[in-house]
Write an enzyme that holds these catalytic residues in place. Structure first.
Site, short mmCIF file in Angstrom:
data_model
loop_
_atom_site.label_atom_id
_atom_site.label_comp_id
_atom_site.label_asym_id
_atom_site.label_seq_id
_atom_site.Cartn_x
_atom_site.Cartn_y
_atom_site.Cartn_z
N CYS A 1 20.89 -4.22 18.54
CA CYS A 1 20.73 -3.94 17.89
C CYS A 1 21.51 -3.76 16.52
O CYS A 1 21.99 -3.46 15.49
CB CYS A 1 22.11 -2.86 17.82
SG CYS A 1 23.68 -3.43 18.71
N ASP B 1 25.07 -11.72 15.66
CA ASP B 1 25.58 -12.87 15.47
C ASP B 1 24.93 -13.89 16.80
O ASP B 1 25.18 -15.35 16.64
CB ASP B 1 26.82 -12.23 16.18
CG ASP B 1 28.11 -11.73 14.99
OD1 ASP B 1 28.75 -12.42 14.49
OD2 ASP B 1 28.73 -10.26 15.58
N GLU C 1 25.38 -11.09 22.41
CA GLU C 1 26.01 -11.53 21.13
C GLU C 1 26.61 -13.22 20.64
O GLU C 1 26.44 -13.52 19.82
CB GLU C 1 26.03 -11.13 20.02
CG GLU C 1 27.91 -10.41 20.24
CD GLU C 1 27.92 -9.70 18.94
OE1 GLU C 1 28.00 -9.10 18.08
OE2 GLU C 1 29.25 -8.43 19.55
N HIS D 1 27.79 -4.38 -4.91
CA HIS D 1 27.96 -2.58 -4.49
C HIS D 1 26.96 -1.69 -5.17
O HIS D 1 26.59 -0.83 -4.71
CB HIS D 1 29.01 -2.22 -4.06
CG HIS D 1 29.85 -3.10 -3.24
ND1 HIS D 1 30.50 -3.87 -2.79
CD2 HIS D 1 29.64 -2.79 -1.11
CE1 HIS D 1 30.69 -4.07 -2.04
NE2 HIS D 1 30.82 -3.37 -1.12
C1 PEP Z 1 25.13 -8.50 15.24
O1 PEP Z 1 25.86 -9.21 15.71
O2 PEP Z 1 23.92 -8.23 15.97
C2 PEP Z 1 25.76 -6.77 15.91
C3 PEP Z 1 24.59 -6.07 15.50
O3 PEP Z 1 26.91 -6.85 15.50
P1 PEP Z 1 27.54 -6.80 13.81
O4 PEP Z 1 26.45 -7.07 13.05
O5 PEP Z 1 28.62 -6.02 13.88
O6 PEP Z 1 28.80 -7.87 14.53
MG MG Z 2 27.72 -8.36 16.05
#
Ligand code: PEP
Ligand code: MG
Length: 548
Positions: A510, A463, A439, A197
């Site tokens: 994302c 994911d 995902e 961290h």
């Molecule tokens: C992803 O899985 O790409 C995502 C944006 O969600 P998280 O990283 O929060 O699982």
């Molecule tokens: Mg995700």
């Protein structure tokens, strides 16, 4: 000139005098006690004081670093209440009749060693958290200590009117969070981990940092002129002319790059052939909205709402959530705010959910699966989001959808919530878009079906990579098998974009892949309409897209 090579963990360059933070006074002595019960009482009182300190520190970190980062101190506080932490200390006091300071130091050192020996970079980094918490308790027991020393070193650095390069054996996360950015040019440490961290905080605060410089980084260097490069991991003591010239050149280049990127501020994001791409920010809390705005985000593409649920003793109620979503919607002032419903489970756990122990939590009770099995919990969140929709441009996004049936069930709960709100005459936007995260490989493969029932797609590449390549995203040892440019992944992304467009819905991405500048052109060429990334990367990405 002496050049020390370490590991750069926070980019940027700095030039200044070295201030060395010595830890000599902190050795914990073994003292025997007569009354173990009294000593345990003293320990429990210290645990309470340390918990109160951590509450204050959490508030300070939230203001400086945002909610997501501040949660660490909530975790530290929980550690103070954790039997795995306390029991071995109490046992040592009772069986060996040693003072609480010594028992805390020795028992926690063992726990930290267990983490380190797991041979996993992530778990080794957690050892730093155990040490940080134990040090705090020892400080309280003995009155004052390392944090004071850190503050004193900062004060010494600024006492001469000059900010300095702060050096030490290691910096704890709590020390780093308390640093005054205006007095610290850079951090240099003998030990440390890129995943700690401390490193994450340094990056968030924009402080260049180099770790792992070893014992060559010694107290004798205090007061010497130095230059530090947080990218290459080099610390040069008393640099010669050639090194200084190279340092100045790099500094100028970085300043030029920052100035160049500023030219993209306030502009639309367009490809070289004029196609509009939307560049949004990922946030974990309302506190991060400021970073999104200063990063020049065109909206929030992913509000990870689960952070509202983490680090608490109980579920956040509807009003707590409503205030948070409303505040984000208002601050964004008409720009889109995509709120992802609860994605708890797997690596994000909150004890009060009482989720069963699972052998494979990433494949277990997670995200939409929890919401569909606990409709009351889901409805509370949806009510809060819908109520916030009356105050801005809000959209709802369901995570981890793997089938059309899951999407239909989730939409049915949303429809029920809308009916309730209508009956109560509570204000909300009935046209609030409902989208899904693509995902899971399943959702990408049936994206033609899902596109008929969703208002938008956002590809969660983190994911999607984990589930497509069967590579646990939490497991450092399989990192080498995690090929984020894998053809299978790229094909699934392309399939999703094409299927979404065939049904006339926008498709964004994302996950972390959106910030991979080596892949920007490929993603843009696939036809993605939107990318949502960390706030600090938006201008860089806008420039990359414009350059083609
Ligand atoms: C992803 O899985 O790409 C995502 C944006 O969600 P998280 O990283 O929060 O699982
Ligand atoms: Mg995700």
């Amino acid at each position: 000139m002496t050049a020390l090579q370490g590991k750069g963990v926070s980019a940027g360059v700095a030039r200044g005098k070295v201030v060395f933070l010595e830890r000599g006074g902190c050795a914990v002595k073994k003292k025997l006690v007569n009354d173990a019960a009294d000593e345990v009482k003293r320990l429990r009182a210290a645990l309470k004081t340390a918990a109160a300190q951590l509450d204050a520190l959490e508030a300070e970190a939230e203001a400086k670093l945002g909610r997501e980062q501040a949660l660490l101190f909530e975790v530290h506080r929980m550690m103070l209440e954790d039997d795995d932490f306390i029991d071995p200390i109490v046992a040592m006091i009772e069986t060996e009749l040693v003072c609480a300071e010594y028992a805390t130091d020795a028992a926690s050192a063992r726990l930290a060693r267990d983490f380190t020996e797991m041979n996993d970079e992530y778990m080794s980094a957690r050892a730093a958290d155990v040490k940080d918490v134990a040090r705090r308790v020892v400080e309280v027991l003995s009155g004052g200590g390392r944090s004071d020393a850190c503050a004193a070193a900062c004060a010494a650095a600024c006492g001469g009117g000059e900010p300095a390069i702060l050096a030490s054996d290691d910096f704890s996360p709590s020390e780093t969070a308390q640093l005054d950015r205006s007095f610290v040019l850079a951090l240099a440490s003998q030990a440390g981990s890129a995943n700690s961290h401390t490193a994450i905080f340094a990056r968030t605060m924009g402080i260049p940092a180099v770790i792992g410089l070893g014992e060559a980084l010694a107290a004798g260097l205090a007061g010497k002129e130095a230059v530090l490069d947080g990218e290459s991991g080099v610390l040069c003591i008393e640099p010669d002319e050639k090194t200084l010239a190279a340092f100045l050149q790099k500094k100028n280049l970085l300043a030029e790059e920052t100035a160049r990127l500023e030219r993209f501020r306030g502009k639309e994001t367009r490809t070289r052939d004029g196609r509009r791409i939307r560049l949004y920010a990922n946030i974990g809390s309302v506190a991060d909205v400021d970073a999104a705005l200063s990063g020049d985000a065109e909206g929030i593409g992913l509000f990870r709402s689960e952070f509202l649920y983490l680090g608490r003793e109980d579920f956040p109620d509807e009003d707590v959530q409503y205030e948070s979503y409303k505040s984000a919607a208002c601050k964004m002032n008409g720009k889109p705010v995509v709120i992802r419903t609860l994605d708890i489970g797997a690596d994000k756990q909150a004890a009060y959910f009482k989720l069963p122990h699972e052998e494979n939590p990433a494949l277990g009770m997670r995200a939409i699966r929890i919401c569909l099995t606990n409709k009351a919990l889901f409805k509370t969140q949806l009510r809060a989001i819908y109520r916030a929709s009356a105050h801005g441009n809000v959209a709802i996004m369901f995570p981890m959808i793997a089938s059309a049936s899951e999407l239909r069930q989730a939409k049915a709960v949303a429809a029920e919530v809308r009916r309730q709100l209508e009956a109560e005459k509570t204000a909300f936007n009935p046209k609030t878009p409902i989208g899904i995260m693509v995902e899971t490989p399943a959702s990408a493969i049936i994206s033609d079906v899902l596109a008929k029932e969703a208002d938008f797609f956002s590809i969660g590449s983190n994911d999607l990579t984990q589930y497509t390549l069967a590579v646990d995203r939490q497991n450092e040892s399989v990192n080498q098998f995690c090929d984020t440019h894998h053809e299978a992944l790229l094909r699934l992304i392309k399939t999703t974009v094409d299927n979404g467009h065939r049904e006339g819905i926008p498709v964004g991405l994302c996950g972390t892949l959106g910030a991979d500048l080596t892949l920007t052109q490929v993603l843009v060429d696939m036809g993605l309409d939107e990318l949502s990334v960390e706030p600090s990367l938006i201008l860089k990405l806008r420039s990359r897209i414009a350059e083609g």
